[in-house]
Write a protein that holds these residues in place. Structure first.
Motif, PDB file in Angstrom:
ATOM      1  N   THR A  63       0.813  -1.272  -0.026  1.00 19.44           N
ATOM      2  CA  THR A  63       0.054   0.035   0.054  1.00 19.44           C
ATOM      3  C   THR A  63       0.791   1.223  -0.063  1.00 19.44           C
ATOM      4  O   THR A  63       1.966   1.262   0.272  1.00 19.44           O
ATOM      5  N   ASP A  67      -2.108   4.077   6.782  1.00 21.51           N
ATOM      6  CA  ASP A  67      -3.333   4.933   7.180  1.00 21.51           C
ATOM      7  C   ASP A  67      -4.654   4.308   6.485  1.00 21.51           C
ATOM      8  O   ASP A  67      -4.790   4.118   5.406  1.00 21.51           O
ATOM      9  N   LEU A  68      -5.286   3.744   7.315  1.00 15.46           N
ATOM     10  CA  LEU A  68      -6.505   2.739   6.850  1.00 15.46           C
ATOM     11  C   LEU A  68      -7.574   3.602   6.253  1.00 15.46           C
ATOM     12  O   LEU A  68      -8.180   2.926   5.578  1.00 15.46           O
ATOM     13  N   LYS A  69      -7.634   4.829   6.519  1.00 15.18           N
ATOM     14  CA  LYS A  69      -8.377   5.773   5.562  1.00 15.18           C
ATOM     15  C   LYS A  69      -8.141   6.256   4.435  1.00 15.18           C
ATOM     16  O   LYS A  69      -8.913   6.629   3.823  1.00 15.18           O
ATOM     17  N   PHE A 152      -5.118  -5.069   9.304  1.00 14.46           N
ATOM     18  CA  PHE A 152      -4.766  -4.314   8.202  1.00 14.46           C
ATOM     19  C   PHE A 152      -5.222  -4.632   6.922  1.00 14.46           C
ATOM     20  O   PHE A 152      -5.900  -3.907   6.328  1.00 14.46           O
ATOM     21  N   THR A 155      -8.992  -4.822   6.614  1.00 14.03           N
ATOM     22  CA  THR A 155      -9.667  -3.516   6.370  1.00 14.03           C
ATOM     23  C   THR A 155      -9.314  -2.633   5.144  1.00 14.03           C
ATOM     24  O   THR A 155     -10.545  -2.206   4.491  1.00 14.03           O
ATOM     25  N   MET A 156      -8.344  -2.829   4.608  1.00 20.83           N
ATOM     26  CA  MET A 156      -7.875  -2.321   3.278  1.00 20.83           C
ATOM     27  C   MET A 156      -8.574  -2.999   2.138  1.00 20.83           C
ATOM     28  O   MET A 156      -9.077  -2.289   1.187  1.00 20.83           O
ATOM     29  N   ARG A 159     -12.219  -1.978   2.395  1.00 22.81           N
ATOM     30  CA  ARG A 159     -12.395  -0.830   1.676  1.00 22.81           C
ATOM     31  C   ARG A 159     -12.497  -0.562   0.351  1.00 22.81           C
ATOM     32  O   ARG A 159     -13.288   0.137  -0.478  1.00 22.81           O
TER      33      ARG A 159
END
Length: 263
Positions: A63, A67-69, A152, A155-156, A159
């Motif tokens: 990535t 930062d997850l967002k 992680f 979540t990524m 998203r």
């Protein structure tokens, strides 16, 4: 017609992340995507399947940051563990590795390029994220999913699936990813002090990784650890995924309780 397509794409509201991502597609591409999504099966749920008989996907993401967002997936690598012909054990299916660089429009920072070894040219030649994510989910729909630091990666991935495909976890077509970093101290208490350091675990168990911070290479290294972990789980008397997952949950609860008591 478009209302029906939006329903197929997961019911994304107008102006939401999925809608903005899909604006880059032509109408015919949106229809094709909707048709593919409609055929995407639900993911396997880990439970009564035997540790020796259930296929496993081990995957890793590279990535733009942590930062997850705000950060973005650049590449995805996956390795499958498949049961042998007699159903007595698992092995790495070397002919079934999965790797994609995503054609995402982000500006790579110099330190990010040094870390991952990817350039803007690599991204420009990558695969369309809609299709890459669809292929990934289809490739792994029959497997239990593992990752290192799964919180992680899961979540990524979720998203990105919502952004590009309009899928959410509630639909059952996104994987629950179990964390091998949580399983290792439980199964190898003699090495519990290593914590969640992947490189330290690889050294402790005398496993190698030819190319760290490369998605499929990291997935391969994690897959080798997974084979060792599953063999140890069976030696400790765990026969099913449900038993292993329950033991991992109890160990995490105990760890959190100890941390809370130490505050």
């Amino acid at each position: 017609m478009w209302d029906r397509i939006r329903q197929w794409l997961g019911g994304a509201s107008a102006g939401g992340p999925a809608t903005r991502a899909q604006q880059a597609l032509s109408s015919s591409e949106q229809q094709a995507l909707a048709a593919q999504l409609a055929q995407l099966p639900a993911m396997v749920q880990a439970g009564a399947q035997g540790l020796r008989q259930q296929a496993v996907v081990v995957f890793d993401l590279e990535t733009t940051g942590l930062d997850l967002k705000r950060d973005t997936i650049l590449s995805i690598g996956g390795v499958r563990l498949e049961p042998d012909a007699g159903g007595q054990g698992l092995g790495i299916a070397l002919g079934q590795t999965w790797e994609r660089v995503l054609a995402v429009q982000v500006q790579l920072k110099p330190d990010s390029q040094l870390f991952h070894g990817m350039t803007q040219a690599d991204l420009a030649q990558g695969q369309d994220p809609h299709q890459a994510l669809l292929e990934l989910l289809d490739w792994g729909q029959d497997a239990v999913w593992l990752a290192w630091h799964a919180w992680f990666d899961e979540t990524m991935l979720h998203r990105a699936a919502q952004q590009w495909l309009g899928l959410t976890a509630q639909g059952g077509r996104l994987p629950k990813v179990y964390d091998l970093a949580h399983a290792m101290p439980l199964l190898f208490p003699e090495h519990a002090a290593l914590g969640a350091d992947l490189d330290a675990w690889l050294r402790a168990l005398r496993l190698g990784n030819s190319e760290r911070h490369h998605a499929v290479a990291d997935a391969m290294a994690t897959a080798e650890l997974a084979l060792v972990a599953l063999a140890r789980a069976q030696a400790l008397g765990m026969a099913t995924w449900g038993e292993l997952i329950a033991a991992m949950a109890r160990a995490e609860q105990q760890r959190h309780a100890q941390q809370h008591a130490g505050l």
